[in-house]
Design an enzyme around this catalytic site. Structure first.
Site, PDB file in Angstrom:
ATOM      1  N   LYS A   1       0.921  -1.095   0.185  1.00  8.89           N
ATOM      2  CA  LYS A   1      -0.114  -0.056   0.093  1.00  8.89           C
ATOM      3  C   LYS A   1       0.867   1.262  -0.072  1.00  8.89           C
ATOM      4  CE  LYS A   1      -3.809  -2.581   1.993  1.00  8.89           C
ATOM      5  NZ  LYS A   1      -4.588  -2.918   3.326  1.00  8.89           N
TER       6      LYS A   1
ATOM      7  N   GLN B   1      -5.031  -1.687   9.624  1.00  4.38           N
ATOM      8  CA  GLN B   1      -4.718  -2.950   8.701  1.00  4.38           C
ATOM      9  C   GLN B   1      -5.368  -4.136   9.872  1.00  4.38           C
ATOM     10  OE1 GLN B   1      -3.857  -3.536   5.958  1.00  4.38           O
ATOM     11  NE2 GLN B   1      -3.863  -5.886   5.819  1.00  4.38           N
TER      12      GLN B   1
ATOM     13  N   ASP C   1     -11.318   2.391   3.848  1.00  2.78           N
ATOM     14  CA  ASP C   1     -11.316   0.945   3.488  1.00  2.78           C
ATOM     15  C   ASP C   1     -12.829   0.521   3.380  1.00  2.78           C
ATOM     16  OD1 ASP C   1      -9.323  -0.904   3.958  1.00  2.78           O
ATOM     17  OD2 ASP C   1      -9.112  -0.471   5.898  1.00  2.78           O
TER      18      ASP C   1
HETATM   19  N1  GUN Z   1      -6.883  -7.213   6.203  1.00  6.13           N
HETATM   20  C1  GUN Z   1      -6.939  -7.781   4.802  1.00  6.13           C
HETATM   21  N2  GUN Z   1      -7.670  -7.240   3.835  1.00  6.13           N
HETATM   22  C2  GUN Z   1      -7.616  -5.677   4.519  1.00  6.13           C
HETATM   23  C3  GUN Z   1      -7.866  -4.588   4.062  1.00  6.13           C
HETATM   24  O1  GUN Z   1      -8.563  -4.603   3.010  1.00  6.13           O
HETATM   25  N3  GUN Z   1      -8.053  -3.374   4.684  1.00  6.13           N
HETATM   26  C4  GUN Z   1      -7.662  -3.557   6.090  1.00  6.13           C
HETATM   27  N4  GUN Z   1      -7.610  -2.771   6.840  1.00  6.13           N
HETATM   28  N5  GUN Z   1      -7.350  -4.731   6.629  1.00  6.13           N
HETATM   29  C5  GUN Z   1      -6.959  -5.998   5.693  1.00  6.13           C
END
Ligand code: GUN
Length: 288
Positions: free
Chosen positions: A52, A96, A119
């Site tokens: 990211k 996350q 998200d």
């Molecule tokens: N864990 C697995 N996929 C994601 C996601 O798209 N966003 C976040 N914050 N955590 C994750």
């Protein structure tokens, strides 16, 4: 069989975002800024967050990574969320997942200002998504919709079978695929579904998001089906350099020859997820 190339489409979308960022900067000098909070040292989470941050650099966004040990208290994490909510420099942020067991993930999600929830996990954004309102779509479902659209795959009237009912993939993508514009008839299957193989066999479009390596085998797939593989599972592989490799929820080698279209792992939906997070951040930066 056509490979749905997440790398190619991601690069196209990132090039579009880059142009947009340059125009925003020319207009008001402000660079979109994404923050990510990473708790603990889960290797998969580390890899996602690294990707990211790297993608932010590619499109000219600012990024801030906030790292904390797995021993952080819930109150301390909530305080970080509060500060990010108030920070005028930050357009959007993510925490996350998964979080350590002593922290209530829903409490943290609810604490995020929904206007910065890139998200799309906050119930306000989830509710807007479910009602077809303009909002931040959760990045993985968004990536699935985007890749289907960019390959001009017909969805109207088709039977879409989603495998897995998680809050971040299965449940939201089942809603999006059924809504106006996509117009699928959707079956959402999960661990309690009776005879899941026969449900999947009826699918024109299969979306596999169950988290079990190579769960979907060739006998479960109708000839000509479109198969979207969301799984990212690390399995042991003695022949690989570091002793393991990534596989999806689909037995790709045997399923691919039966499909009209299929996403690879890696190189499919994983890359689209990161790219769609960037699209959401751009959207957050364009509001105000
Ligand atoms: N864990 C697995 N996929 C994601 C996601 O798209 N966003 C976040 N914050 N955590 C994750």
């Amino acid at each position: 069989m056509v490979l749905l190339d997440g790398k190619l489409i991601s690069e196209q979308i990132k090039a579009e975002i880059k142009v947009e960022v340059e125009s925003i900067v020319r207009r008001n000098g402000k660079v979109p800024h994404l923050a990510a909070v990473l708790v603990g040292d889960n290797p998969a989470s580390e890899a996602y967050v690294r990707s990211k941050v790297r993608s932010c650099e590619q499109v000219g966004f600012k990024s801030t990574l906030i790292r904390r040990g797995a021993d952080i208290t819930e109150a301390e994490l909530l305080e970080i969320v509060r500060q990010l909510n108030d920070d005028k420099e930050i357009d959007g942020f993510i925490v996350q997942l998964p979080l350590p067991k002593h922290i209530d993930e829903m409490k943290v999600t609810l604490a995020i200002d929904y206007r910065k929830d890139v998200d799309g996990f906050h119930p306000v954004n989830f509710g807007k998504m479910a009602q077809g309102m303009d909002t931040f779509l959760p990045a993985t479902p968004y990536g699935i919709i985007e890749i289907l659209e960019r390959y001009k795959i017909q969805t109207a009237g088709k039977h879409c079978v989603v495998v897995g009912r998680s809050n971040i993939v299965g449940t939201p993508v089942s809603i999006l695929m059924s809504r106006k514009g996509k117009d699928c008839t959707v079956t959402l299957t999960h661990s309690k579904t009776e005879d899941i193989a026969s449900e999947i066999r009826r699918a024109d479009i299969v979306i596999a998001a169950i988290g079990i390596p190579r769960f979907i085998t060739a006998d479960m797939v109708k000839p000509g089906a479109v198969v979207v593989d969301v799984g990212i599972n690390r399995i042991e592989d003695a022949a690989a350099k570091n002793g393991n490799r990534l596989v999806g929820d689909v037995d790709f080698d045997h399923v691919a020859p039966k499909c009209s279209y299929i996403t690879p792992v890696p190189g499919g939906i994983g890359l689209m997820t990161v790219t769609c997070l960037l699209l959401n951040t751009l959207k957050a930066a364009s509001q105000e």
